[in-house]
Design a protein around this motif. Structure first.
Motif, PDB file in Angstrom:
ATOM      1  N   UNK A 217       0.845  -1.192   0.000  1.00 56.15           N
ATOM      2  CA  UNK A 217       0.000   0.000   0.000  1.00 56.15           C
ATOM      3  C   UNK A 217       0.880   1.242   0.000  1.00 56.15           C
ATOM      4  N   UNK A 218       0.647   2.111  -0.959  1.00 53.37           N
ATOM      5  CA  UNK A 218       1.331   3.398  -1.037  1.00 53.37           C
ATOM      6  C   UNK A 218       0.270   4.477  -1.187  1.00 53.37           C
ATOM      7  N   UNK A 219       0.348   5.497  -0.361  1.00 55.45           N
ATOM      8  CA  UNK A 219      -0.588   6.621  -0.428  1.00 55.45           C
ATOM      9  C   UNK A 219       0.212   7.861  -0.792  1.00 55.45           C
ATOM     10  N   UNK A 220      -0.196   8.537  -1.862  1.00 59.10           N
ATOM     11  CA  UNK A 220       0.512   9.742  -2.291  1.00 59.10           C
ATOM     12  C   UNK A 220      -0.441  10.935  -2.286  1.00 59.10           C
ATOM     13  N   UNK A 221       0.117  12.078  -2.008  1.00 63.03           N
ATOM     14  CA  UNK A 221      -0.604  13.333  -2.109  1.00 63.03           C
ATOM     15  C   UNK A 221       0.257  14.297  -2.918  1.00 63.03           C
ATOM     16  N   UNK A 222      -0.323  14.914  -3.931  1.00 60.31           N
ATOM     17  CA  UNK A 222       0.411  15.789  -4.843  1.00 60.31           C
ATOM     18  C   UNK A 222       0.069  17.239  -4.508  1.00 60.31           C
ATOM     19  N   UNK A 223       1.110  18.015  -4.270  1.00 62.67           N
ATOM     20  CA  UNK A 223       0.921  19.414  -3.918  1.00 62.67           C
ATOM     21  C   UNK A 223       1.778  20.289  -4.826  1.00 62.67           C
ATOM     22  N   UNK A 224       1.357  21.506  -4.947  1.00 63.06           N
ATOM     23  CA  UNK A 224       2.007  22.442  -5.858  1.00 63.06           C
ATOM     24  C   UNK A 224       3.178  23.124  -5.157  1.00 63.06           C
ATOM     25  N   UNK A 225       4.357  23.101  -5.757  1.00 64.49           N
ATOM     26  CA  UNK A 225       5.519  23.742  -5.167  1.00 64.49           C
ATOM     27  C   UNK A 225       6.797  23.115  -5.669  1.00 64.49           C
ATOM     28  N   UNK A 226       7.915  23.617  -5.200  1.00 71.64           N
ATOM     29  CA  UNK A 226       9.224  23.119  -5.613  1.00 71.64           C
ATOM     30  C   UNK A 226      10.127  23.032  -4.394  1.00 71.64           C
ATOM     31  N   UNK A 227      10.962  22.008  -4.372  1.00 70.85           N
ATOM     32  CA  UNK A 227      11.901  21.841  -3.265  1.00 70.85           C
ATOM     33  C   UNK A 227      13.034  22.869  -3.313  1.00 70.85           C
TER      34      UNK A 227
END
Length: 944
Positions: free
Chosen positions: A552-562
């Protein structure tokens, strides 16, 4: 000093007593090697053996074994106190002299020994509570007295053997070689005849002082050097003394005296029995002091780790908030600091503060905590003295010590087996096989001595283990942290080593047989700025699919840059929050929070490709349905520039075009796509009421992926009790006989070992089947898409002759008996779908011959035919069909807890909005709908 019990030599003989000593010493010696290796690998802090095991095997096992060893150490103090009292008041039946002192002794003798034991235990506890440093200072005195008494006993025994000195014995008591062989007889006190292993249990506590230094490791200047030298040296010296005295006494003293006179060593001591008695009493008191000094420190270390909640009364915070602490700076100027606030006032602010000052208040609180532990231990030790007989307490102590020693050996074995770069012991005289032998020897010895007592001790370990585990789970549910979360347990390294070993063995065999297929789920969930999931129903569904035992892998995608400041820290904070919500739903797996400026589809595709390793990679993607698609479409039309503007850190913008393109890419990547519309989806802690149903609408032969996912879901504790699976077979052809199809599906489900009821429903007035299947000449269709209806599937099945015709028909239905389209020459998703009148595939165009009748090597001509038919006979999604299908499902399954059916083929929608409107109409006015599209790999099979 604790000499071998004379009765052991009298009962077992010198030969068997030697075996008893070596049996006991073998376990302690191997344990000392393991202990030395661990001690020389780093600093052992307060708690000694508890610290070793808890930091190696985890707080649950460490706490359980730590409590067990604490009880053994504390009850060991009881045993030593009873030994001292028994030595002082033992008369061996001799009458008192008729003088004032004799009368006094006779009166004292009438007082039960338990009273004297309690008084002595209270005195010892008082001394320890004043300060353990006094116990350390008295150690040299005790050692000197014990050494003098040993010398006295040895000289007396040799003089007695030479006939030059009799002590308190007679000439008749001098019998040579009377104890060479065993002479087991009933005990004078209990009447039971001991066995060899009973005597092992009786003698074993005499060899258990090897952890005295480890118990007080926090008080040692260099424990990594002192513990190995002191422990192994003590074992060697005491073993030689035990063997020497066993053979010396057993060779010259009669068997009757050894069995019935417990203080025979004092009777032959030179020049007086008082010297030997003084040494025995001093040794017992010194050992009791060591136990009472080490036990509370061990208990304090367990309590300080906050592993066991009921021990909280033993500790409190060293400094309370707003406490005023006095200290001095580097120039001797007094400074008043308000602790916990960060403010301070100084008489001379220009003078720098001394950074390493120590609070007097902290020392006072530490002393108070130590006193609580000492008097708590005194209470337990006092209960042990009420038994009144050493023989009653030694079997219990033996079990506690053996289990703790086994734990230490097992820790060393794991550390050596994992071969972590962090395990670099300076002590080299050990090996993992010797440590494993020590573990097996200690545990086996415990069961051989008394399987009942060993089982009782292990049962106590299990009870404490479960208590600590439940307490830790309650803290996590309450938003707290688990003790030992950052201790670096070796069990984590064991898991990593087993995982890497398993992965290396399956390298190159990533394509499993269909019967071994399990869903490895990657869940895409939106989160707010703090990492709180906005679609908790996705986490619940992923958790309930865990009975498939996949990743199980849960991902959340957010706007931005490291590249931005604080973005990484923000991602870690969101990840921690997301992980807590996963734990709340009992979803075990990995959480990822991705900050990126890339578009949404590319980010999801990269996450799917880069998550996992080898065969343990996501093969199923779970996403939520875009219930707010109208708002997204309106926003997209109002300001198209927002699609390329990513300047702030926040939620990733996903338009409906991005959403559909994401699905198309996942299908091209051969991933199972699951779309959940869960307006009232049950949480993991819920229990579905009896009578609830999971309804499957089976239109086309998808290989059984809808059936398989529904079956896996039904194994969850949420659905397992009282929930039934219902399969609605949708008939779309007037020539299909409902009864024949229903019987065929029932037989199929029985072969698949799936318990479900079957019903047939009619939807012949719409081309529903063509929304979920494709034709062999459809070059725009991705591979693995169904080509047969359920009715056509079982017609083909009845015509087959292969034993596994079910599986074969499933595969034929996916590939349609035709070669897969060449994705190089016919790129998927590039051709547009245009509306047209649908022509049945059973009636090919007269202008073109049947593709199946053409030679296989004439690929160019076949491709031309397929492209022409694709243009002439392309079927597109119809909103009217979706509404009819929705009416059918609402008519039969409106009360259903979950409806599972196929995801319509995306390439049959001319525009993105057509697909969105179709799915929305199909699931309209229904709370929980799961749409699934497989890849052709995950088909049901009857192969065992």
């Amino acid at each position: 000093f604790s000499p071998p019990h004379p009765a052991i030599t009298g009962q077992a003989g010198t030969v068997h007593t030697t075996l008893i000593i070596l049996t006991c010493v073998l376990s302690t010696f191997v344990t000392a090697l393991s202990l030395s290796a661990i001690a020389s690998n780093g600093t052992i802090q307060a708690g000694g053996p508890y610290y070793i095991i808890s930091r190696t095997l985890g707080v649950e096992i460490g706490g359980a074994l730590g409590i067990l060893f604490y009880l053994g150490t504390t009850l060991g103090a009881s045993m030593h106190v009873m030994g001292a009292v028994e030595t002082v008041f033992s008369r061996n039946g001799k009458p008192y002299q008729l003088d004032n002192f004799g009368v006094f002794l006779s009166i004292v003798d009438t007082v039960p020994s338990q009273v004297w034991s309690l008084l002595l235990m209270f005195t010892i506890a008082t001394i320890v509570s004043v300060g353990s440093k006094y116990v350390t200072r008295a150690a040299n005195f005790f050692l000197g007295v014990v050494g003098l008494s040993i010398l006295s006993i040895m000289m007396g025994a040799m003089l007695f053997a030479a006939g030059w000195y009799d002590g308190s014995l007679n000439e008749e008591d001098r019998v040579f070689n009377d104890n060479l062989h065993p002479n087991y007889r009933p005990d004078s006190n209990t009447g039971d005849t001991p066995t060899f292993w009973d005597l092992v249990a009786l003698f074993y506590p005499a060899t258990t002082g090897i952890l005295a230094g480890t118990n007080r490791s926090s008080k040692l200047a260099t424990p990594n050097r002192s513990i190995p030298k002191g422990t192994i040296g003590a074992i060697g010296v005491t073993t030689l003394l035990y063997l020497f005295q066993t053979w010396l006494l057993g060779s010259v003293v009669s068997n009757e005296i050894l069995i019935h006179n417990k203080l025979v060593v004092a009777a032959i001591a030179f020049p007086s029995p008082v010297v030997a008695k003084l040494g025995v009493v001093t040794a017992c008191i010194g050992a009791a002091l060591q136990c009472m000094a080490g036990g509370p420190q061990l208990l304090g270390a367990i309590a300080a780790d906050d592993a066991i909640p009921f021990l909280k009364f033993l500790t409190r915070k060293k400094r309370r908030r707003n406490d005023l602490i006095k200290a001095t700076n580097t120039r001797g100027v007094e400074v008043v600091e308000m602790d916990g606030v960060g403010l301070s006032t100084s008489l001379d602010k220009s003078v720098p503060l001394n950074a390493d000052f120590e609070s007097e208040a902290s020392e006072k609180v530490e002393a108070e905590n130590s006193k609580r532990a000492v008097w708590f231990s005194w209470g337990i030790a006092s209960l042990g003295t009420l038994l009144g007989n050493i023989d009653h307490i030694t079997p219990i102590l033996t079990m506690f010590y053996l289990i703790m020693y086994g734990g230490i050996n097992f820790c060393c074995f794991l550390l050596a087996w994992v071969d972590s770069p962090g395990f670099r012991p300076q002590f080299k005289y050990f090996s993992q096989m010797i440590a494993l032998l020590g573990f097996l020897w200690c545990i086996g010895l415990a069961f051989v001595i008394s399987w009942q007592m060993a089982s009782l001790a292990l049962g106590l370990v299990y009870v404490i283990f479960k208590y600590i585990r439940l307490s830790s789970d309650n803290r996590l549910e309450g938003g707290g942290s688990s003790p030992g979360a950052d201790w670096g347990e070796v069990l984590d390294s064991v898991k990593y080593k087993l995982t890497t070993a398993a992965l290396s063995r399956v390298t190159g065999s990533e394509n499993f047989h269909a019967k071994n297929w399990i869903p490895q789920v990657l869940t895409v969930v939106d989160t707010d700025e703090g990492g709180h999931p906005l679609q908790s129903e996705l986490l619940a569904l992923a958790a309930q699919l865990q009975k498939g035992r996949g990743l199980n892998v849960v991902i959340s995608i957010k706007d931005g840059s490291f590249l931005g400041k604080g973005v990484f820290e923000k991602s870690q904070q969101c990840k921690t929050t997301l992980k807590k919500f996963m734990e709340k739903e009992r979803l075990t797996g990995y959480a990822k929070v991705i900050f990126t400026n890339e578009n949404y589809p590319e980010t999801v595709w990269n996450a799917v490709m880069n998550s996992g390793l080898g065969p343990v990679s996501p093969n199923t993607v779970l996403m939520s349905w875009v219930t707010d698609w109208r708002e997204k479409l309106l926003k997209q039309n109002e300001d198209e520039s927002t699609l390329a503007t990513f300047s702030e850190i926040g939620e990733k913008t996903c338009t409906i075009d991005d959403y559909v393109n994401t699905l198309k890419g996942l299908i091209n990547m051969k991933r199972v796509v699951c779309i959940l519309k869960g307006l009232a989806f049950p949480q993991t802690r819920d229990k579905m009421p009896r009578g609830s149903t999971i309804d499957i609408y089976w239109v086309v032969d998808d290989g059984g992926i809808c059936l398989l996912m529904s079956y896996i879901l039904s194994r969850s504790s949420v659905w397992r009790t009282g929930v039934k699976i219902r399969v609605f077979v949708v008939l779309t052809d007037a020539d299909e006989n409902p009864l024949v199809v229903e019987n065929a599906v029932v037989d199929f489900l029985q072969q698949m070992r799936i318990d479900a009821s079957v019903l047939t429903v009619d939807l012949q007035n719409a081309s529903l089947q063509d929304d979920f299947r494709t034709d062999p000449w459809d070059t725009n269709c991705p591979p693995g898409v169904p080509t047969l209806t359920v009715g056509e599937k079982f017609d083909l099945t009845r015509g087959g002759t292969d034993d596994d015709s079910t599986a074969i028909s499933s595969r034929v239905s996916y590939y349609g008996g035709m070669p897969m389209p060449d994705t190089k020459t016919n790129p998927i998703w590039q051709a547009a779908c245009v509306p047209c009148d649908y022509v049945s595939p059973s009636a090919p165009s007269a202008a073109f011959p049947s593709v199946s009748t053409m030679p296989l090597d004439n690929s160019r001509e076949r491709d031309a035919v397929m492209k022409q038919r694709s243009k002439e006979h392309t079927h597109c999604l119809s909103l009217d069909t979706a509404k009819k299908f929705n009416n059918l499902m609402r008519r039969h399954s409106l009360p259903a807890s979950l409806v599972v059916t196929h995801l319509p083929l995306l390439h049959k929608a001319p525009e993105t909005l057509d697909f969105i409107e179709y799915v929305d109409a199909m699931a309209n006015h229904m709370n929980n709908v799961l749409l699934i599209l497989g890849t052709g790999v995950e088909y049901l099979t009857t192969v065992a």
